[in-house]
Structures are given as structure tokens and as C-alpha cells.
Design an enzyme around this catalytic site. Structure first.
Site, short mmCIF file in Angstrom:
data_model
loop_
_atom_site.label_atom_id
_atom_site.label_comp_id
_atom_site.label_asym_id
_atom_site.label_seq_id
_atom_site.Cartn_x
_atom_site.Cartn_y
_atom_site.Cartn_z
N PHE A 113 7.54 -9.24 5.88
CA PHE A 113 6.72 -8.56 6.89
C PHE A 113 5.22 -8.68 6.61
CE2 PHE A 113 8.34 -5.16 4.06
CZ PHE A 113 7.15 -4.68 3.53
N GLY A 141 3.02 -11.86 8.28
CA GLY A 141 2.42 -11.84 9.60
C GLY A 141 1.70 -10.55 9.93
N HIS A 142 1.64 -9.61 9.00
CA HIS A 142 1.04 -8.28 9.28
C HIS A 142 0.10 -7.88 8.15
CE1 HIS A 142 0.96 -3.86 10.03
NE2 HIS A 142 1.15 -4.22 11.27
N PHE A 143 -0.97 -8.32 7.99
CA PHE A 143 -1.69 -9.39 8.69
C PHE A 143 -2.01 -10.44 7.65
CE2 PHE A 143 -2.55 -5.36 10.78
CZ PHE A 143 -2.18 -5.64 12.08
N ILE A 174 -0.85 -5.57 5.22
CA ILE A 174 -0.52 -4.16 5.04
C ILE A 174 0.91 -3.91 5.53
CG2 ILE A 174 -2.90 -3.36 5.19
CD1 ILE A 174 -2.35 -2.46 8.04
#
Length: 146
Positions: A42, A45-47, A52
Site C-alpha cells: 500500500f 502508491g500512497h504516496f 504514508i
């Protein structure tokens, strides 16, 4: 409680098992943690430039640790056909970003139990600083495997 035992209580597996260890259990509360690694899918892509942990996954981690407590409070061993499922969240607040390298401490305390629905006051923190709070509801359910 180590990961092997946690996996007996939760049906989640990589990449969605969000409780690495349980460190304390009482009659109505539990404390565990999630070690947040830069290798988490996760975070890719976040970010990408400032990774985070998504807030919804913090809430999910709180629900998972609450589910473990549900089994323990009922003196029930997990078996096929019996799950504690995430039923809802209220009063969710995010107060601090959770980043790679953090150890997210997950605390859950039972505040209400009625007809198979359990409500918990939950807190997620890093280094003693509250990152998120929520009231989590889980439901004891029989699945089709029962």
C-alpha cells in the site's frame, strides 16, 4: 501472542493481515502492533514520494485486533464457519501520519456487547503519540462453511 497464533484467529493473509503481534490481553482489552515497512504494497502508491499508511488501513488494523479479542473474550477457538467481522466504525479521527519505519500500537477496549455485536473504543499510536481513534463495531457471524 506471536503471528502464528494471530493467524489462527484471523482469516486475513498477506498483504491484508495488519496485526504482527499481540502484547497484552485482559478480560475486555487487547494491545498489539503493526510494524509498518517501506515494503508494504500500500505504500507503493500512497504516496510514492511521501509514503504514508492509509487511514482506512489503520482502522482495519484496529478492527482486526478487536476481532482477536472477540474470540478470546468468548473463550472461543476460531473454527471454520465462525468469524468476527468488521461491522462499522464511528467517531473516526486521524491525528498523526503513520510512515514507513513506524510501529503502530493498536489498543482496543470493549465498551458494549449486545446480541452478537461488540463495540470497542480503539486507539492507534506511534511512539506514544495518538495517530487515530475510533469506535469499532464487530459482529460474531456464522459463515456458509458452518
Amino acid at each position: 501472542m506471536q503471528i502464528q497464533t494471530i493467524r489462527q484467529y484471523l482469516p486475513h493473509r498477506y498483504p491484508f493481515l495488519l496485526v504482527d503481534r499481540v502484547t497484552e490481553v485482559t478480560d475486555n482489552s487487547i494491545v498489539g502492533y503493526k510494524n509498518v515497512s517501506i515494503n508494504e504494497e500500500f505504500l507503493q502508491g500512497h504516496f510514492p514520494e511521501y509514503p504514508i499508511m492509509p487511514g482506512v488501513l489503520i482502522v482495519e488494523a484496529l478492527a482486526q485486533v478487536s476481532g482477536v479479542l472477540g474470540f478470546i473474550m468468548n473463550n472461543e477457538t476460531p473454527k471454520p464457519g465462525s468469524l468476527f467481522l468488521f461491522a462499522g466504525a464511528e467517531r473516526v479521527r486521524f491525528k498523526k501520519q503513520v510512515v514507513a519505519g513506524d510501529q503502530l500500537v493498536l489498543k482496543s477496549e470493549l465498551v458494549m456487547q449486545k446480541r452478537g455485536i461488540y463495540k470497542y473504543n480503539c486507539t492507534a499510536s506511534v511512539d506514544g503519540i495518538v495517530a487515530a481513534t475510533a469506535e469499532i463495531m464487530i459482529s460474531h457471524q456464522k459463515t456458509e462453511q458452518a
